[in-house]
Design a protein around this motif. Structure first.
Motif, PDB file in Angstrom:
ATOM      1  N   PRO A  22       0.816  -1.280  -0.094  1.00 21.97           N
ATOM      2  CA  PRO A  22      -0.178  -0.137   0.126  1.00 21.97           C
ATOM      3  C   PRO A  22       0.787   1.213   0.006  1.00 21.97           C
ATOM      4  O   PRO A  22       1.687   1.544   0.585  1.00 21.97           O
ATOM      5  N   TYR A  23       0.342   1.997  -0.752  1.00 24.12           N
ATOM      6  CA  TYR A  23       1.149   3.461  -1.192  1.00 24.12           C
ATOM      7  C   TYR A  23       2.569   3.596  -1.484  1.00 24.12           C
ATOM      8  O   TYR A  23       3.014   4.640  -1.845  1.00 24.12           O
ATOM      9  N   VAL A  24       3.327   2.663  -1.574  1.00 25.82           N
ATOM     10  CA  VAL A  24       4.816   2.509  -2.036  1.00 25.82           C
ATOM     11  C   VAL A  24       5.058   3.135  -3.400  1.00 25.82           C
ATOM     12  O   VAL A  24       5.703   4.261  -3.532  1.00 25.82           O
ATOM     13  N   ALA A  25       4.219   2.326  -4.189  1.00 22.80           N
ATOM     14  CA  ALA A  25       4.299   3.138  -5.646  1.00 22.80           C
ATOM     15  C   ALA A  25       3.720   4.456  -5.939  1.00 22.80           C
ATOM     16  O   ALA A  25       4.555   5.209  -6.516  1.00 22.80           O
ATOM     17  N   ARG A  26       2.937   5.019  -5.177  1.00 19.43           N
ATOM     18  CA  ARG A  26       2.472   6.406  -5.097  1.00 19.43           C
ATOM     19  C   ARG A  26       3.497   7.228  -4.579  1.00 19.43           C
ATOM     20  O   ARG A  26       3.878   8.397  -5.103  1.00 19.43           O
ATOM     21  N   LEU A  27       3.883   6.808  -3.312  1.00 17.32           N
ATOM     22  CA  LEU A  27       4.914   7.612  -2.851  1.00 17.32           C
ATOM     23  C   LEU A  27       6.386   7.788  -3.576  1.00 17.32           C
ATOM     24  O   LEU A  27       6.983   8.961  -3.589  1.00 17.32           O
ATOM     25  N   LEU A  28       6.683   6.740  -4.167  1.00 12.85           N
ATOM     26  CA  LEU A  28       7.978   6.540  -4.856  1.00 12.85           C
ATOM     27  C   LEU A  28       7.852   7.408  -6.175  1.00 12.85           C
ATOM     28  O   LEU A  28       8.622   8.355  -6.647  1.00 12.85           O
ATOM     29  N   GLY A  29       6.706   7.135  -6.866  1.00 12.20           N
ATOM     30  CA  GLY A  29       6.424   7.912  -8.113  1.00 12.20           C
ATOM     31  C   GLY A  29       6.148   9.261  -8.069  1.00 12.20           C
ATOM     32  O   GLY A  29       6.787   9.998  -8.635  1.00 12.20           O
ATOM     33  N   GLY A  30       5.434   9.743  -6.909  1.00 13.51           N
ATOM     34  CA  GLY A  30       5.187  11.129  -6.578  1.00 13.51           C
ATOM     35  C   GLY A  30       6.312  11.841  -6.433  1.00 13.51           C
ATOM     36  O   GLY A  30       6.678  12.725  -6.841  1.00 13.51           O
ATOM     37  N   THR A  31       7.273  11.129  -5.642  1.00 13.25           N
ATOM     38  CA  THR A  31       8.566  11.769  -5.185  1.00 13.25           C
ATOM     39  C   THR A  31       9.550  12.054  -6.307  1.00 13.25           C
ATOM     40  O   THR A  31      10.076  13.218  -6.774  1.00 13.25           O
ATOM     41  N   LEU A  32       9.405  11.140  -7.357  1.00 15.24           N
ATOM     42  CA  LEU A  32      10.415  11.161  -8.374  1.00 15.24           C
ATOM     43  C   LEU A  32       9.944  12.269  -9.306  1.00 15.24           C
ATOM     44  O   LEU A  32      10.637  13.012 -10.047  1.00 15.24           O
ATOM     45  N   ILE A  33       8.429  12.352  -9.381  1.00 17.05           N
ATOM     46  CA  ILE A  33       7.872  13.223 -10.477  1.00 17.05           C
ATOM     47  C   ILE A  33       8.162  14.836  -9.723  1.00 17.05           C
ATOM     48  O   ILE A  33       8.682  15.684 -10.331  1.00 17.05           O
ATOM     49  N   GLY A  34       7.741  14.928  -8.372  1.00 24.05           N
ATOM     50  CA  GLY A  34       8.219  16.200  -7.845  1.00 24.05           C
ATOM     51  C   GLY A  34       9.303  16.532  -7.621  1.00 24.05           C
ATOM     52  O   GLY A  34       9.716  17.894  -7.460  1.00 24.05           O
ATOM     53  N   ARG A  35      10.407  15.704  -7.763  1.00 28.34           N
ATOM     54  CA  ARG A  35      11.902  15.822  -7.745  1.00 28.34           C
ATOM     55  C   ARG A  35      12.363  16.232  -9.179  1.00 28.34           C
ATOM     56  O   ARG A  35      13.617  16.676  -9.319  1.00 28.34           O
ATOM     57  N   LEU A  36      11.514  15.943 -10.181  1.00 30.17           N
ATOM     58  CA  LEU A  36      12.117  16.346 -11.582  1.00 30.17           C
ATOM     59  C   LEU A  36      12.644  17.849 -11.797  1.00 30.17           C
ATOM     60  O   LEU A  36      13.711  18.026 -12.438  1.00 30.17           O
ATOM     61  N   PRO A  37      11.860  18.980 -11.157  1.00 30.45           N
ATOM     62  CA  PRO A  37      12.554  20.172 -11.402  1.00 30.45           C
ATOM     63  C   PRO A  37      13.912  20.405 -10.653  1.00 30.45           C
ATOM     64  O   PRO A  37      14.571  21.052 -11.213  1.00 30.45           O
ATOM     65  N   ASN A  38      14.548  19.147  -9.985  1.00 32.27           N
ATOM     66  CA  ASN A  38      16.009  19.361  -9.455  1.00 32.27           C
ATOM     67  C   ASN A  38      16.736  19.203 -10.671  1.00 32.27           C
ATOM     68  O   ASN A  38      17.831  19.860 -10.823  1.00 32.27           O
ATOM     69  N   GLY A  39      16.521  18.506 -11.546  1.00 33.71           N
ATOM     70  CA  GLY A  39      17.159  18.289 -12.847  1.00 33.71           C
ATOM     71  C   GLY A  39      16.846  18.901 -13.981  1.00 33.71           C
ATOM     72  O   GLY A  39      17.780  19.055 -14.941  1.00 33.71           O
ATOM     73  N   MET A  40      15.413  19.623 -13.999  1.00 33.32           N
ATOM     74  CA  MET A  40      15.215  20.365 -15.050  1.00 33.32           C
ATOM     75  C   MET A  40      15.594  21.850 -14.989  1.00 33.32           C
ATOM     76  O   MET A  40      15.829  22.621 -15.727  1.00 33.32           O
ATOM     77  N   ALA A  41      15.338  22.485 -13.671  1.00 36.79           N
ATOM     78  CA  ALA A  41      15.210  23.849 -13.561  1.00 36.79           C
ATOM     79  C   ALA A  41      16.710  24.415 -13.806  1.00 36.79           C
ATOM     80  O   ALA A  41      16.720  25.462 -14.478  1.00 36.79           O
ATOM     81  N   PRO A  42      17.720  23.976 -13.327  1.00 37.85           N
ATOM     82  CA  PRO A  42      18.879  24.418 -13.593  1.00 37.85           C
ATOM     83  C   PRO A  42      19.239  24.475 -14.940  1.00 37.85           C
ATOM     84  O   PRO A  42      19.890  25.486 -15.460  1.00 37.85           O
ATOM     85  N   VAL A  43      18.826  23.743 -15.763  1.00 35.42           N
ATOM     86  CA  VAL A  43      19.179  23.692 -17.234  1.00 35.42           C
ATOM     87  C   VAL A  43      18.182  24.466 -17.984  1.00 35.42           C
ATOM     88  O   VAL A  43      18.849  25.362 -18.734  1.00 35.42           O
ATOM     89  N   ALA A  44      16.956  24.605 -17.484  1.00 36.33           N
ATOM     90  CA  ALA A  44      16.039  25.553 -18.303  1.00 36.33           C
ATOM     91  C   ALA A  44      16.332  26.996 -17.785  1.00 36.33           C
ATOM     92  O   ALA A  44      16.186  28.061 -18.679  1.00 36.33           O
ATOM     93  N   ILE A  45      16.833  27.370 -16.800  1.00 32.51           N
ATOM     94  CA  ILE A  45      17.545  28.467 -16.480  1.00 32.51           C
ATOM     95  C   ILE A  45      18.448  29.204 -17.362  1.00 32.51           C
ATOM     96  O   ILE A  45      18.576  30.193 -17.661  1.00 32.51           O
ATOM     97  N   VAL A  46      19.491  28.285 -17.590  1.00 32.43           N
ATOM     98  CA  VAL A  46      20.649  28.597 -18.464  1.00 32.43           C
ATOM     99  C   VAL A  46      19.976  28.857 -19.846  1.00 32.43           C
ATOM    100  O   VAL A  46      20.494  29.813 -20.404  1.00 32.43           O
TER     101      VAL A  46
END
Length: 417
Positions: A22-46
């Motif tokens: 229960p909730y493992v896939a949701r929590l793991l998937g949600g965290t990965l999606i929510g943390r995508l900005p960590n890899g996207m924002a620095p590149v998008a800013i440049v």
């Protein structure tokens, strides 16, 4: 005649069983999606700055500010989460972070570098602490230590994919449209992922251990924990230096894709190593596994001293990556053992900050050594040596002194903390 019994085989589980909990896939998937900005924002800013006619120096500065503010604010957000819960901290943080990313194109169009820097700093400071929050949830979501071990390995091993998929998505959106759209998508993904996590019952009901219930000191920085953080800073130095070394390799061999291919191969090694590590519970104490991982991490960097060509380097760089998940996963479990119960999320945040600071230091030092190929190639191994040395200096007694609390936590898992 005496008989000897062989030790029981290490316990096993499957990724399907873990993800089906229960909730493992949701929590793991949600965290990965929510943390995508960590890899996207620095590149998008440049790309936003350079596409609009700005200099690469300004784009790099704004990108670095975003990453630095996000890293430095992690312990503060972790401590607030330990006091007030996940929803009341990560929810407003995600809204502020997304608002800053959405506002940045309009602010940048005014031509004021100061205003742009202010918005970038606000965005970095308000990046939600999803990774530390997820690590704090695992004991209550997965009471079975074997399944929790697998989930932590899967969680840790997939982190590198963020820094492969994120920049690629930004590049595709910028090529097809513009960097402003990439920032809109970045903001939307951050909000979506955070919402998936925070609306899940384990996150909504999570509470840290009460300070009054703790039978140990609430002092966070024990000697063992400090040495662990120093070791992880050494791991970060190796990773940061590797990123600069990859760019230098691309320039030396006149092969631009190497700058991205080598870090991608390292992250792929980390992902595959995490899958292997999480399939079973390996023999040996957590401390022994941590030392084994650090030793393998160091040995994996040594072939770079021979200055291999592009093809051998791409294959070899996956080897230290394969040990990264073991180090980070066991570092989290050791942190959980050493940190006071009421400050676990804050301790996780300091762990993440240690790696981030090490990466920044490694990248900065490697940049100064870029004209010295042999020295630059040796820098990742130097960071790994620091990591192993710090772990060897950490006396095992620091872990044993806290094992009673850790065992009680495992026995009590399954109830809301």
């Amino acid at each position: 005649m005496t008989t000897t019994t062989s030790p029981p085989p290490p316990a096993r589980t499957t990724y399907g069983a873990v993800l089906g909990s229960p909730y493992v896939a949701r929590l793991l998937g949600g965290t990965l999606i929510g943390r995508l900005p960590n890899g996207m924002a620095p590149v998008a800013i440049v790309l936003l700055v350079t596409t609009d006619g700005g200099t690469l120096a300004l784009g790099g500065l704004l990108s670095a500010l975003y990453g630095l503010m996000s890293a430095l604010s992690q312990p503060v957000k972790g401590r607030l989460m330990d006091r007030h819960g996940q929803t009341r901290i990560s929810g407003p943080a995600a809204v502020l972070n997304s608002a800053a990313l959405l506002a940045l194109p309009a602010i940048h169009s005014t031509g004021s570098a100061t205003l742009s820097a202010t918005v970038v700093i606000l965005g970095g400071l308000s990046a939600p602490p999803l990774e530390a929050g997820l690590r704090a949830l695992w004991p209550s979501v997965l009471p079975d230590p074997v399944r929790r071990h697998t989930a932590l390995a899967l969680d840790t091993g997939t982190q590198g994919l963020l820094y492969i998929a994120g920049p690629l998505l930004v590049a595709a959106l910028t090529t097809a449209h513009n960097p402003a759209l990439a920032l809109v998508v970045t903001a939307a993904l951050g909000l979506t992922g955070t919402a998936l996590v925070l609306t899940a019952p384990p996150s909504r009901t999570w509470k840290p251990a009460s300070r009054g219930q703790s039978t140990t000191s609430d002092r966070l920085f024990s000697t063992g924990l400090v040495l662990l953080f120093v070791a992880l800073a050494g791991v970060g130095v190796a990773i940061g230096a590797m990123n600069v070394w990859s760019v230098a390799m691309a320039e030396r061999h006149h092969t631009d894709p190497l700058a991205g291919l080598l870090p991608a191969a390292f992250s792929t090694g980390s992902f595959l190593g995490g899958l292997l590590y999480g399939q079973r519970t390996w023999p040996g104490t957590p401390t022994r596994q941590l030392l084994t991982g650090a030793g393998g991490f160091l040995l994996g960097w040594l072939p770079l001293l021979t200055l291999p060509g592009p093809h051998p380097a791409t294959a070899l760089i996956a080897v230290p990556g394969a040990f990264l998940t073991l180090i980070v996963a066991r570092a989290f479990t050791t942190t959980d053992t050493l940190a006071p119960p009421a400050r676990t999320t804050e301790a996780y945040a300091w762990l993440l900050l240690s790696i981030g600071v090490g990466q920044a230091a490694g990248a900065a030092l490697a940049g100064r050594l870029a004209d010295h190929p042999h020295t630059l190639a040796a820098l990742p191994a130097a960071g790994a040596t620091l990591a192993l040395t710090a772990l060897l200096l950490a006396h095992p007694g620091h872990v044993r002194a806290h094992c009673g609390r850790h065992q009680r936590q495992d026995a009590a898992a399954g109830t809301a903390r």
